[in-house]
Design a protein around this motif. Structure first.
Motif, PDB file in Angstrom:
ATOM      1  N   THR A 188       0.826  -1.209   0.000  1.00 30.45           N
ATOM      2  CA  THR A 188       0.000   0.000   0.000  1.00 30.45           C
ATOM      3  C   THR A 188       0.863   1.262   0.000  1.00 30.45           C
ATOM      4  OG1 THR A 188      -0.147   0.105   2.422  1.00 30.45           O
ATOM      5  CG2 THR A 188      -1.818  -1.187   1.266  1.00 30.45           C
ATOM      6  N   TYR A 189       0.259   2.353  -0.439  1.00 29.14           N
ATOM      7  CA  TYR A 189       0.915   3.664  -0.406  1.00 29.14           C
ATOM      8  C   TYR A 189      -0.101   4.690   0.077  1.00 29.14           C
ATOM      9  CZ  TYR A 189      -1.542   4.193  -4.860  1.00 29.14           C
ATOM     10  OH  TYR A 189      -2.519   4.241  -5.833  1.00 29.14           O
ATOM     11  N   ASN A 190       0.413   5.827   0.504  1.00 29.31           N
ATOM     12  CA  ASN A 190      -0.445   6.858   1.080  1.00 29.31           C
ATOM     13  C   ASN A 190      -0.980   7.819   0.028  1.00 29.31           C
ATOM     14  OD1 ASN A 190      -1.704   8.439   3.112  1.00 29.31           O
ATOM     15  ND2 ASN A 190       0.043   9.825   3.139  1.00 29.31           N
ATOM     16  N   ASP A 191      -0.106   8.245  -0.882  1.00 26.29           N
ATOM     17  CA  ASP A 191      -0.501   9.186  -1.924  1.00 26.29           C
ATOM     18  C   ASP A 191       0.319   8.904  -3.173  1.00 26.29           C
ATOM     19  OD1 ASP A 191      -0.047  11.924  -3.441  1.00 26.29           O
ATOM     20  OD2 ASP A 191      -1.903  12.167  -2.304  1.00 26.29           O
ATOM     21  N   VAL A 192      -0.330   8.930  -4.316  1.00 30.75           N
ATOM     22  CA  VAL A 192       0.344   8.595  -5.570  1.00 30.75           C
ATOM     23  C   VAL A 192       1.600   9.429  -5.783  1.00 30.75           C
ATOM     24  CG1 VAL A 192       0.143   8.697  -8.083  1.00 30.75           C
ATOM     25  CG2 VAL A 192      -1.737   7.793  -6.732  1.00 30.75           C
ATOM     26  N   HIS A 193       1.483  10.735  -5.565  1.00 37.84           N
ATOM     27  CA  HIS A 193       2.574  11.636  -5.902  1.00 37.84           C
ATOM     28  C   HIS A 193       3.434  12.055  -4.717  1.00 37.84           C
ATOM     29  CE1 HIS A 193       0.855  12.019  -9.889  1.00 37.84           C
ATOM     30  NE2 HIS A 193      -0.305  12.333  -9.363  1.00 37.84           N
ATOM     31  N   LEU A 194       2.904  11.936  -3.505  1.00 34.61           N
ATOM     32  CA  LEU A 194       3.597  12.525  -2.357  1.00 34.61           C
ATOM     33  C   LEU A 194       4.236  11.516  -1.412  1.00 34.61           C
ATOM     34  CD1 LEU A 194       0.961  15.280  -1.468  1.00 34.61           C
ATOM     35  CD2 LEU A 194       2.846  15.394  -3.109  1.00 34.61           C
ATOM     36  N   ASP A 195       3.888  10.245  -1.524  1.00 36.98           N
ATOM     37  CA  ASP A 195       4.438   9.232  -0.621  1.00 36.98           C
ATOM     38  C   ASP A 195       5.802   8.778  -1.134  1.00 36.98           C
ATOM     39  OD1 ASP A 195       5.055   7.151   1.039  1.00 36.98           O
ATOM     40  OD2 ASP A 195       3.217   6.021   0.712  1.00 36.98           O
ATOM     41  N   THR A 196       6.857   9.331  -0.559  1.00 35.42           N
ATOM     42  CA  THR A 196       8.213   8.968  -0.977  1.00 35.42           C
ATOM     43  C   THR A 196       8.862   7.989  -0.004  1.00 35.42           C
ATOM     44  OG1 THR A 196       9.175  10.876   0.169  1.00 35.42           O
ATOM     45  CG2 THR A 196       8.545  11.179  -2.140  1.00 35.42           C
ATOM     46  N   GLU A 197       8.079   7.455   0.912  1.00 33.80           N
ATOM     47  CA  GLU A 197       8.604   6.440   1.838  1.00 33.80           C
ATOM     48  C   GLU A 197       8.420   5.040   1.245  1.00 33.80           C
ATOM     49  OE1 GLU A 197      10.360   7.245   4.501  1.00 33.80           O
ATOM     50  OE2 GLU A 197      10.013   9.320   3.907  1.00 33.80           O
ATOM     51  N   GLN A 198       7.204   4.747   0.786  1.00 29.87           N
ATOM     52  CA  GLN A 198       6.907   3.479   0.112  1.00 29.87           C
ATOM     53  C   GLN A 198       7.414   2.284   0.927  1.00 29.87           C
ATOM     54  OE1 GLN A 198       5.024   3.284  -2.510  1.00 29.87           O
ATOM     55  NE2 GLN A 198       4.995   5.414  -3.167  1.00 29.87           N
ATOM     56  N   THR A 199       7.106   2.291   2.205  1.00 33.95           N
ATOM     57  CA  THR A 199       7.658   1.298   3.135  1.00 33.95           C
ATOM     58  C   THR A 199       7.348  -0.134   2.717  1.00 33.95           C
ATOM     59  OG1 THR A 199       7.414   2.907   4.922  1.00 33.95           O
ATOM     60  CG2 THR A 199       7.771   0.605   5.550  1.00 33.95           C
ATOM     61  N   GLN A 200       6.086  -0.411   2.436  1.00 34.84           N
ATOM     62  CA  GLN A 200       5.708  -1.788   2.095  1.00 34.84           C
ATOM     63  C   GLN A 200       6.315  -2.234   0.767  1.00 34.84           C
ATOM     64  OE1 GLN A 200       1.590  -2.842   2.417  1.00 34.84           O
ATOM     65  NE2 GLN A 200       1.306  -1.832   4.380  1.00 34.84           N
ATOM     66  N   LEU A 201       6.342  -1.335  -0.193  1.00 35.75           N
ATOM     67  CA  LEU A 201       6.905  -1.683  -1.495  1.00 35.75           C
ATOM     68  C   LEU A 201       8.403  -1.983  -1.378  1.00 35.75           C
ATOM     69  CD1 LEU A 201       6.293  -2.026  -4.485  1.00 35.75           C
ATOM     70  CD2 LEU A 201       6.869   0.385  -4.816  1.00 35.75           C
TER      71      LEU A 201
ATOM     72  N   ASN B 255       9.916  -3.041   1.247  1.00 31.74           N
ATOM     73  CA  ASN B 255      10.062  -4.322   1.952  1.00 31.74           C
ATOM     74  C   ASN B 255       9.882  -5.502   1.002  1.00 31.74           C
ATOM     75  OD1 ASN B 255      10.640  -3.222   4.451  1.00 31.74           O
ATOM     76  ND2 ASN B 255       8.493  -3.203   5.122  1.00 31.74           N
ATOM     77  N   GLU B 256       8.913  -5.382   0.074  1.00 31.12           N
ATOM     78  CA  GLU B 256       8.713  -6.450  -0.909  1.00 31.12           C
ATOM     79  C   GLU B 256       9.963  -6.628  -1.780  1.00 31.12           C
ATOM     80  OE1 GLU B 256       6.313  -8.616  -1.364  1.00 31.12           O
ATOM     81  OE2 GLU B 256       5.026  -7.838   0.227  1.00 31.12           O
ATOM     82  N   ILE B 257      10.545  -5.506  -2.190  1.00 30.90           N
ATOM     83  CA  ILE B 257      11.754  -5.567  -3.014  1.00 30.90           C
ATOM     84  C   ILE B 257      12.914  -6.169  -2.223  1.00 30.90           C
ATOM     85  CG2 ILE B 257      13.497  -4.166  -4.197  1.00 30.90           C
ATOM     86  CD1 ILE B 257      11.207  -2.235  -4.952  1.00 30.90           C
ATOM     87  N   LYS B 258      13.078  -5.734  -0.966  1.00 35.37           N
ATOM     88  CA  LYS B 258      14.157  -6.265  -0.120  1.00 35.37           C
ATOM     89  C   LYS B 258      13.991  -7.770   0.084  1.00 35.37           C
ATOM     90  CE  LYS B 258      14.654  -2.015   2.573  1.00 35.37           C
ATOM     91  NZ  LYS B 258      14.380  -1.411   3.903  1.00 35.37           N
ATOM     92  N   ASN B 259      12.766  -8.189   0.354  1.00 34.24           N
ATOM     93  CA  ASN B 259      12.518  -9.625   0.568  1.00 34.24           C
ATOM     94  C   ASN B 259      12.892 -10.436  -0.665  1.00 34.24           C
ATOM     95  OD1 ASN B 259      11.562  -9.117   3.146  1.00 34.24           O
ATOM     96  ND2 ASN B 259       9.408  -9.066   2.521  1.00 34.24           N
ATOM     97  N   TYR B 260      12.576  -9.877  -1.838  1.00 36.55           N
ATOM     98  CA  TYR B 260      12.907 -10.584  -3.078  1.00 36.55           C
ATOM     99  C   TYR B 260      14.424 -10.697  -3.245  1.00 36.55           C
ATOM    100  CZ  TYR B 260      12.984 -11.824  -8.012  1.00 36.55           C
ATOM    101  OH  TYR B 260      13.216 -12.473  -9.201  1.00 36.55           O
ATOM    102  N   ILE B 261      15.136  -9.629  -2.949  1.00 31.51           N
ATOM    103  CA  ILE B 261      16.595  -9.626  -3.085  1.00 31.51           C
ATOM    104  C   ILE B 261      17.231 -10.558  -2.048  1.00 31.51           C
ATOM    105  CG2 ILE B 261      18.682  -8.215  -2.991  1.00 31.51           C
ATOM    106  CD1 ILE B 261      16.906  -7.726  -5.454  1.00 31.51           C
TER     107      ILE B 261
END
Length: 702
Positions: free
Chosen positions: A327-340, A342-348
């Protein structure tokens, strides 16, 4: 080369060599393999190489197909062309025979745009010039789209104007098209988009021309026929004549180039109407992904009404598709993207590589927040060369110039360029305006001399811009003398005193985001890059380096959904699955355009080989409830609602599809699901696999 093919593929490959064929192929079903082996089969059964023509959709597809054919054990191989290159070849033939005049072919895009820019200026009524912004790129792009649709659809301008819902204020396009065509033909100019159009029109008007270009082949094979438009289809009819057997391959569910006039109707119906006794074959087995991904893909695309009824069935029981959400908070303003992240880190961490990953999105304008999130973590990525990354944005360019202007170690020549950029940024100024005298005075901290230098060139600058530049000069000289050397302090103070925020606050939103909001996010990121301007600039160079596209392409790839067709990655991230983004807000709630957008989403979903992450807005509680009920639809969608997940996300029916996919893989054979809105699709799928059980609540599943 020995044929190694599935039973479905073999049936299409070995069909009667004189028959017209239509092969409907789901994503990842090996249609390219079928075409290559079809060529081999034709040649082994007496069709000579020079009597076979293969037509591909674009240059890269043609190159790849030639490479595949080169592996066949034949001395000669068929001709492989794109639609346009073959039309160009036929044009040469007609010129040599004296049937048409030698054309002034001009492939240069600059000349192409210049011709239509001049046509707009010359033929648009003068009283509309200001209202329609006759010289703007926006109007030029709109008119060129209109011209290209007229030519690719082979329909009259009035029909195109109404069909594609151009604004009534632009009705002058209809007359301008006719006048610009008359001008083009009088000068015998031919652009890339005219290659097919001119040939087709000439064949309709002159039987001698039609006779000269028809009946030269025994077999014509055409790939990606779902992308054919009326002009492309007419070209195939012309060159086939009464002699050639036409073999087309495609998937109507992947018709996504409607803006070029493409329509699924050519594969679904028109091919059968225009060619006799067309045999139809289906490639229903995908060898790209597992059952869960196949079920999700079917759930989505089955909501389209205008399509060939079929299922995409996984032929790879060894692949266990992984489906996740972030999930994300705002299309243009959420620059944290915590869950995304984490998904990338888990894959790596699980052994994957960054270049296994593709982030797919509807438009380039929505990549910004994800880019900054990746940059903060130092994760490498790249975007296609024709698009700029966040590190090359207007805002970042302004801040970099400002940093160089304030950095004591910047070489003088470089500082002069930086100050010039700082003074001109965000202003509509002529490139001819010379600020070098002003810049020299600013470097010397001579404010009064700088103002005098500005006065000398003031006749070339309008009053408002002159005031802005004076304010920027004063601000830069003042801040450069400040005893506080903090990057954050100096940048923030300079931006405030120079009036940058006030200026940006007057600008209209672009791509759904306000310029001031985008600037503030960029500023916050920029200020975090170091304690000194020198360290900030060093870090910026390092970050630019990890976004550069190289031959190795070791980073995550950003790719539009349109450009993703024909490609596949181990891990796909479907970015910003939100109403108003995908489906695009520009399509409104037009049922036809929603179906186009659904096909685009379907293309994205079917690019993954082992994992897909759906990137969704965190505030859509309705989606969570829908998934928990095993439903596959969103009720009562009459408009786009900001913050709601895409209607296509509701259609995925993720929970139910995942459950059934796991059961198929584990061979449990006892699904307890009884509340799914997709029972019919699931039961057809189970039947196709030869499994004995069904989802409860429906008996007649076929």
């Amino acid at each position: 080369m020995p044929i190694q093919a599935s039973s479905e593929q073999l049936a299409a490959i070995t069909a009667n060599i004189k028959s017209n064929l239509k092969v409907i192929a789901v994503p990842g079903s090996g249609k390219s393999t079928v075409l290559v082996f079809r060529v081999e089969y034709l040649m082994k059964n007496g069709i000579e190489a020079d009597k076979i023509l293969a037509v591909m959709f674009n240059d890269s597809a043609a190159i790849n197909f030639k490479d595949d054919l080169s592996k066949l054990e034949f001395m000669a191989l068929p001709e492989v062309r794109t639609y346009h290159s073959y039309a160009r070849k036929l044009g040469f033939i007609l010129e040599k025979r004296g049937l048409v005049k030698k054309s002034n072919f001009t492939p240069n895009q600059y000349h192409y745009k210049s011709f239509y820019r001049d046509s707009l200026s010359a033929f648009m009524p003068s009283h509309l010039h200001k209202r329609l912004e006759v010289s703007s790129n926006k109007t030029l792009t709109s008119f060129i789209r209109f011209v290209e649709l007229c030519k690719s659809s082979l329909q009259n301008p009035k029909t195109i104007f109404e069909k594609y819902k151009f604004p009534i204020t632009h009705i002058c396009y209809i007359d301008i098209f006719g006048q610009s065509e008359a001008l083009r033909k009088s000068k015998n100019i031919q652009f890339f988009t005219d290659l097919i159009y001119d040939l087709v029109i000439s064949c309709k008007e002159n039987p001698a021309i039609l006779h000269a270009v028809s009946n030269m082949h025994d077999v014509i094979l055409v790939d990606e026929y779902q992308d054919a438009n009326a002009a492309c289809h007419a070209l195939i009819k012309i060159i086939a004549g009464t002699r050639a057997a036409v073999n087309v391959v495609g998937d109507d569910d992947q018709t996504i180039y409607d803006f070029t006039g493409a329509s699924p109707s050519f594969l679904k119906e028109i091919i059968n109407e225009d060619f006799s006794n067309v045999q139809t074959f289906a490639l229903t087995k995908t060898f790209r992904f597992g059952h869960t991904a196949a079920l999700i893909a079917n759930n989505i695309i089955s909501n389209n009404d205008y399509r060939i009824d079929k299922l995409c069935i996984s032929g790879r029981p060894d692949i266990k598709s992984m489906i996740t959400t972030a999930t994300y908070n705002d299309v243009h303003l959420d620059t944290e993207q915590t869950q995304l992240l984490n998904e990338i880190k888990n894959y790596i961490f699980a052994g994957g590589k960054y270049n296994d990953i593709a982030i797919l999105f509807r438009n380039y304008s929505s990549t910004f927040s994800i880019e900054l999130a990746l940059l903060k973590m130092g994760i490498p990525y790249y975007i296609s060369k024709e698009s700029k990354t966040a590190m090359h944005s207007i805002d970042m360019g302004f801040l970099i110039s400002t940093a160089k202007a304030l950095c004591s170690s910047t070489p003088q020549d470089e500082k002069s360029i930086a100050i010039t950029h700082y003074l001109k940024a965000y202003l509509w100024l002529s490139a001819d305006i010379d600020l070098s005298g002003v810049v020299r005075c600013v470097i010397s901290d001579e404010k009064d001399l700088a103002m005098n230098a500005l006065l000398d060139i003031s006749a070339n600058i309008d009053t408002d811009n002159l005031k802005v530049i004076k304010r920027r000069v004063t601000a830069l000289i003042s801040v450069s003398k400040s005893k506080n050397k903090s990057v954050d302090y100096r940048i923030t103070r300079l931006i405030k005193e120079a009036g940058i925020l006030t200026l940006l606050n007057t600008r209209k939103p672009y791509g759904g985001v306000f310029p001031l909001d985008r600037f503030n996010i960029t500023l916050s990121f920029f200020s975090s890059l170091g304690d000194t301007f020198s360290s900030v600039l060093d870090n910026i160079n390092n970050l630019k380096a990890i976004t550069e596209q190289t031959e190795l392409n070791e980073g995550i790839q950003f790719c539009t959904l349109h450009k993703s067709k024909g490609l596949a990655w181990p891990y796909v991230i479907m970015a910003h699955c939100e109403e108003g983004i995908c489906p695009s807000i520009e399509c409104g709630t037009d049922p036809y355009l929603i179906e186009v957008e659904r096909r685009l989403f379907y293309v994205g979903v079917t690019r993954q080989r082992s994992k897909i992450t759906f990137h969704i807005p965190q505030n859509d509680k309705n989606l969570i409830r829908s998934l928990s009920k095993s439903e596959g639809y969103m009720n009562d969608i009459y408009d786009f609602r900001k913050g709601f997940a895409s209607r296509f996300m509701y259609e995925t029916n993720l929970l139910c599809a995942t459950t059934i996919g796991v059961e198929i893989n584990k061979k449990l054979n006892h699904s307890a699901i009884s509340a799914s809105g997709n029972r019919h699709t699931y039961n057809r799928y189970l039947h196709a696999l030869g499994l004995p059980y069904r989802i409860s609540g429906i008996k007649d599943f076929i």
